[in-house]
Design a protein around this motif. Sequence first.
Motif, PDB file in Angstrom:
ATOM      1  N   LEU A 204       0.772  -1.180   0.066  1.00  0.00           N
ATOM      2  CA  LEU A 204      -0.127   0.026   0.162  1.00  0.00           C
ATOM      3  C   LEU A 204       0.832   1.171   0.001  1.00  0.00           C
ATOM      4  O   LEU A 204       1.748   1.491   0.937  1.00  0.00           O
ATOM      5  N   ASN A 205       0.890   2.052  -1.101  1.00  0.00           N
ATOM      6  CA  ASN A 205       1.858   3.246  -1.145  1.00  0.00           C
ATOM      7  C   ASN A 205       0.927   4.309  -0.557  1.00  0.00           C
ATOM      8  O   ASN A 205      -0.082   5.030  -1.285  1.00  0.00           O
ATOM      9  N   PHE A 206       1.526   4.738   0.586  1.00  0.00           N
ATOM     10  CA  PHE A 206       0.758   5.836   1.418  1.00  0.00           C
ATOM     11  C   PHE A 206       1.209   7.177   0.577  1.00  0.00           C
ATOM     12  O   PHE A 206       0.678   8.395   1.231  1.00  0.00           O
ATOM     13  N   SER A 207       1.887   7.277  -0.410  1.00  0.00           N
ATOM     14  CA  SER A 207       2.226   8.497  -1.136  1.00  0.00           C
ATOM     15  C   SER A 207       0.944   9.217  -1.795  1.00  0.00           C
ATOM     16  O   SER A 207       0.755  10.187  -2.309  1.00  0.00           O
ATOM     17  N   HIS A 208      -0.020   8.215  -2.227  1.00  0.00           N
ATOM     18  CA  HIS A 208      -1.413   8.377  -3.002  1.00  0.00           C
ATOM     19  C   HIS A 208      -2.465   7.798  -2.123  1.00  0.00           C
ATOM     20  O   HIS A 208      -2.377   6.798  -1.665  1.00  0.00           O
ATOM     21  N   GLY A 209      -3.531   8.639  -2.365  1.00  0.00           N
ATOM     22  CA  GLY A 209      -4.713   7.912  -1.683  1.00  0.00           C
ATOM     23  C   GLY A 209      -5.069   8.215  -0.224  1.00  0.00           C
ATOM     24  O   GLY A 209      -4.127   8.706   0.409  1.00  0.00           O
ATOM     25  N   GLU A 210      -6.429   8.156   0.072  1.00  0.00           N
ATOM     26  CA  GLU A 210      -6.714   8.609   1.380  1.00  0.00           C
ATOM     27  C   GLU A 210      -6.940   7.219   2.213  1.00  0.00           C
ATOM     28  O   GLU A 210      -6.852   6.046   1.786  1.00  0.00           O
ATOM     29  N   HIS A 211      -6.963   7.441   3.541  1.00  0.00           N
ATOM     30  CA  HIS A 211      -7.294   6.332   4.488  1.00  0.00           C
ATOM     31  C   HIS A 211      -8.389   5.516   4.105  1.00  0.00           C
ATOM     32  O   HIS A 211      -8.344   4.232   4.440  1.00  0.00           O
ATOM     33  N   ASP A 212      -9.455   6.116   3.900  1.00  0.00           N
ATOM     34  CA  ASP A 212     -10.402   5.022   3.442  1.00  0.00           C
ATOM     35  C   ASP A 212     -10.431   4.435   2.421  1.00  0.00           C
ATOM     36  O   ASP A 212     -10.853   3.171   2.405  1.00  0.00           O
ATOM     37  N   GLU A 213      -9.689   4.688   1.370  1.00  0.00           N
ATOM     38  CA  GLU A 213      -9.426   3.786   0.278  1.00  0.00           C
ATOM     39  C   GLU A 213      -8.523   2.790   0.671  1.00  0.00           C
ATOM     40  O   GLU A 213      -8.637   1.630   0.351  1.00  0.00           O
ATOM     41  N   LYS A 214      -7.340   2.988   1.359  1.00  0.00           N
ATOM     42  CA  LYS A 214      -6.591   2.136   1.999  1.00  0.00           C
ATOM     43  C   LYS A 214      -7.307   1.018   2.857  1.00  0.00           C
ATOM     44  O   LYS A 214      -7.188  -0.149   3.104  1.00  0.00           O
ATOM     45  N   LEU A 215      -8.165   1.364   3.758  1.00  0.00           N
ATOM     46  CA  LEU A 215      -9.102   0.568   4.661  1.00  0.00           C
ATOM     47  C   LEU A 215      -9.993  -0.375   3.730  1.00  0.00           C
ATOM     48  O   LEU A 215      -9.862  -1.340   4.027  1.00  0.00           O
ATOM     49  N   GLU A 216     -10.592   0.060   2.698  1.00  0.00           N
ATOM     50  CA  GLU A 216     -11.035  -0.736   1.843  1.00  0.00           C
ATOM     51  C   GLU A 216     -10.308  -1.692   1.099  1.00  0.00           C
ATOM     52  O   GLU A 216     -10.615  -3.118   0.940  1.00  0.00           O
ATOM     53  N   VAL A 357      25.148  14.871   2.460  1.00  0.00           N
ATOM     54  CA  VAL A 357      25.070  15.376   3.672  1.00  0.00           C
ATOM     55  C   VAL A 357      23.748  14.563   4.360  1.00  0.00           C
ATOM     56  O   VAL A 357      22.693  14.044   3.768  1.00  0.00           O
ATOM     57  N   VAL A 358      23.986  14.586   5.728  1.00  0.00           N
ATOM     58  CA  VAL A 358      22.802  14.090   6.533  1.00  0.00           C
ATOM     59  C   VAL A 358      22.032  15.408   6.996  1.00  0.00           C
ATOM     60  O   VAL A 358      22.653  16.050   7.738  1.00  0.00           O
ATOM     61  N   LEU A 359      20.615  15.330   6.766  1.00  0.00           N
ATOM     62  CA  LEU A 359      20.072  16.634   7.234  1.00  0.00           C
ATOM     63  C   LEU A 359      19.631  16.401   8.306  1.00  0.00           C
ATOM     64  O   LEU A 359      19.118  15.154   9.103  1.00  0.00           O
ATOM     65  N   ALA A 360      19.709  17.418   9.120  1.00  0.00           N
ATOM     66  CA  ALA A 360      19.093  17.220  10.673  1.00  0.00           C
ATOM     67  C   ALA A 360      17.523  17.243  10.858  1.00  0.00           C
ATOM     68  O   ALA A 360      16.889  18.212  11.578  1.00  0.00           O
ATOM     69  N   ILE A 361      16.907  16.379  10.226  1.00  0.00           N
ATOM     70  CA  ILE A 361      15.508  16.295  10.246  1.00  0.00           C
ATOM     71  C   ILE A 361      14.823  14.781  10.291  1.00  0.00           C
ATOM     72  O   ILE A 361      15.850  13.704  10.325  1.00  0.00           O
ATOM     73  N   SER A 362      13.552  14.576  11.005  1.00  0.00           N
ATOM     74  CA  SER A 362      13.348  13.290  11.066  1.00  0.00           C
ATOM     75  C   SER A 362      12.629  12.786   9.685  1.00  0.00           C
ATOM     76  O   SER A 362      12.095  13.540   8.960  1.00  0.00           O
ATOM     77  N   PRO A 363      12.881  11.730   9.199  1.00  0.00           N
ATOM     78  CA  PRO A 363      12.171  11.040   7.945  1.00  0.00           C
ATOM     79  C   PRO A 363      10.612  11.015   8.311  1.00  0.00           C
ATOM     80  O   PRO A 363       9.981  10.824   7.388  1.00  0.00           O
ATOM     81  N   ILE A 364      10.078  11.132   9.483  1.00  0.00           N
ATOM     82  CA  ILE A 364       8.692  11.199   9.697  1.00  0.00           C
ATOM     83  C   ILE A 364       7.890  12.154   9.990  1.00  0.00           C
ATOM     84  O   ILE A 364       8.150  13.124  10.838  1.00  0.00           O
ATOM     85  N   THR A 365       7.242  12.645   8.751  1.00  0.00           N
ATOM     86  CA  THR A 365       6.590  13.800   8.554  1.00  0.00           C
ATOM     87  C   THR A 365       5.299  13.697   9.423  1.00  0.00           C
ATOM     88  O   THR A 365       5.025  12.664   9.800  1.00  0.00           O
ATOM     89  N   PRO A 366       4.547  14.970   9.388  1.00  0.00           N
ATOM     90  CA  PRO A 366       3.291  14.893  10.172  1.00  0.00           C
ATOM     91  C   PRO A 366       2.367  14.141   9.513  1.00  0.00           C
ATOM     92  O   PRO A 366       1.431  13.444  10.051  1.00  0.00           O
ATOM     93  N   LYS A 367       2.207  14.113   8.247  1.00  0.00           N
ATOM     94  CA  LYS A 367       1.461  13.180   7.129  1.00  0.00           C
ATOM     95  C   LYS A 367       1.894  11.595   7.503  1.00  0.00           C
ATOM     96  O   LYS A 367       0.901  10.759   7.606  1.00  0.00           O
ATOM     97  N   ASP A 368       3.248  11.344   7.728  1.00  0.00           N
ATOM     98  CA  ASP A 368       3.797  10.097   8.116  1.00  0.00           C
ATOM     99  C   ASP A 368       3.122   9.697   9.534  1.00  0.00           C
ATOM    100  O   ASP A 368       2.785   8.191   9.706  1.00  0.00           O
ATOM    101  N   LEU A 369       3.077  10.408  10.275  1.00  0.00           N
ATOM    102  CA  LEU A 369       2.758  10.232  11.469  1.00  0.00           C
ATOM    103  C   LEU A 369       1.113   9.780  11.633  1.00  0.00           C
ATOM    104  O   LEU A 369       0.912   8.771  12.259  1.00  0.00           O
TER     105      LEU A 369
END
Length: 707
Positions: A204-216, A357-369
Amino acid sequence: LGAIFRKVLACPKTAMLSLSPAFVPSLQPHPSAPSGQRSWPSSQRPAGQPDSSASSLRRPGQGQATLATTVAGAALLLLARRRSARAALVGGARRSRGQAAAAPVRRRVATSEVALAKVEEPVDDDDDDFGGACSIWSDERVEIDATLLKQPWSTLIDKVVAIDGKSVRACRKGAKQVATLGPASASAEMLERLFLCGVDVFRLNFSHGEHDEKLELIKRIRDLEAKYKHPICILADMQGPKQRCGKFADEKGVDLESGQTFRFDLDPALGDAQRAQLPHPEILTALTPGKSLLLDDGKIRMRVERKGYTYQGKDMCLEPGQDPPSSDAKECAPFIMCLVEVGGKLSARKGVNTPDVVLAISPITPKDLEDIKFASRNDVDWIALSFVQRHEDMMELRALVDSFCKGGHTPKLLAKIEKPSAVEDLPAILRESDGVMVARGDLGVEMNPEEVPFVQKDMILQALAASKPVIVATQMMESMIFSPSPTRAECSDIANAILDGCDAVMLSGESAVGKYPLECVEMQRRVIMAAERQEASKRLQTEGRGLQRKIRFPPTLRPPDVAPGNAILASAVSLAEGMGAKAIVCFTATGRSVERLVQFRPSMPVLAVCPCLETARFLSLYRGVYATSDPATQALASRVNTDGPGSVRSSEAIDVACKLARNNGLISKEDEWIVVICRLPLFTQGPLNVIRIANASGPGYSAVSAL
């Protein structure tokens, strides 16, 4: 009576309503009982039972219980004790990682109540209290519908005829197939066809689609799984951070020429041929003179010449080691001046990569959360994190998943290796994750393309040594998005990944948006099996010259630190190889024994017999492993829980193993052999201690006793 027993295990409340309405009130908690515990008033309590007992669910009364309700009561007794054992098992696993134990609770997603039942615990009022409980099936595996075998596309089906004459989905290839779902493959009909053609894991590619679609989609996959009684793995792939440049005054973009200077800053004004916005202060801060910047999937390459800041309306460039006048990006906005090394057309919102370079950020975005929270609570078996830079990223992901699951079934974690920094930190990332993916798309952008094949081989070797599955992904059969046949180079790519030893190969756009998803899956399966036949042929040639295959211990399992259980695994593989066994059957409660067994890369399928369906699902990603959680196995586990570890004889386990091998089409003749490994007492904690070889007909026909 057996039907009644299975019906109660599958759906206790419905079964009791249909069997004996008078029995139902006795199942309700007494007002004085603690939350989640069942008890009866003292006037109805069975003799000798304390008031808060949850260990007996017999109907009280004066001999009015019918035989049916007596059997149903016994089933509920097993069900209650299975819950307790499951809670203890999950709690023990949590405590071993230094976390507080919590009882399993009901999962949000509902699956087919007829064929697949949940062992449900009372749900807390807190909306955040969701998680997995152990799933069970009430029926045995079924054959492929005869009407499907008459369809025009049926020639693509990966099927085998079992001893009893039933056509079932085959369990013979080693490397597994991962298919990404999208518009071309989201329907229930197409999901079934993809599964029958060979797909083992749905992505399931969470770059596309909404949660309702993934649930189905999850519901459709679980219904398909319940229909065929074949565990199917679901992989949730997070989008991860996407760094992109800003917009341009010209909607068509600008043409950048090699040798020119170009500026990136935080100014939201529309860009031109001299500058553009880069709305990521972490990138502008991390880049220093000499570092590279790649745009539009590496089509445009730049090198940083100068770095500066805009402070109080003036631009200022800093000397190496000099600190900016303020750490606030709004007050002191960073900018970089770059030399265009490889020019091209740059348009709005194109991707930006920083390979060195290593960026001082988390790979987990608010959307990912939010996506991780959704996946953790909705029947997903693996969660893949994109753009992992260091092992701390996987530690952060595990803490999040554990907090969302709260003691229930916890998805396995997979790290997508897409950056050079992750390649350098791979040993630590493997320790903190449950598997890895060679994401060659972005990895090929941030590394020299000629290095990627060797990075792939090294990653597979390291993952194998760490007993972690590895997926090879990206552009494996890209041409089949529009063409019904692949290029020869694509076939070679898949075959080399198989020969390298990967656990799975993945399809992305080919199955998500391609015109020929079924043909693509079937062709990929053919290449996998051809590569594995080549391996087997080389092994036979070696043995023909008198050079027997030597079972090598992986680096993490070599003497003198080899535990007894690992020695059993190595001996089982050697025995199976030497006698030409058709399968290795391994009884496992947590799946750990199977994970270690796969390290030895046996040439025959491994049938993992699990008391819990969740375990069987995540094991479906491993090379050569076909897991099951059938009613016979669950009955053995229930007896262990209720009657004690010594209640199940080894011959009963062997009988179940032989039956499963026959039903899954692993055995074509009754005089063929399998190797069975387990721990006795069955499904108890501790190292494996038994190897047996058994005839497909069952233990009564076995010529060799326990070793």
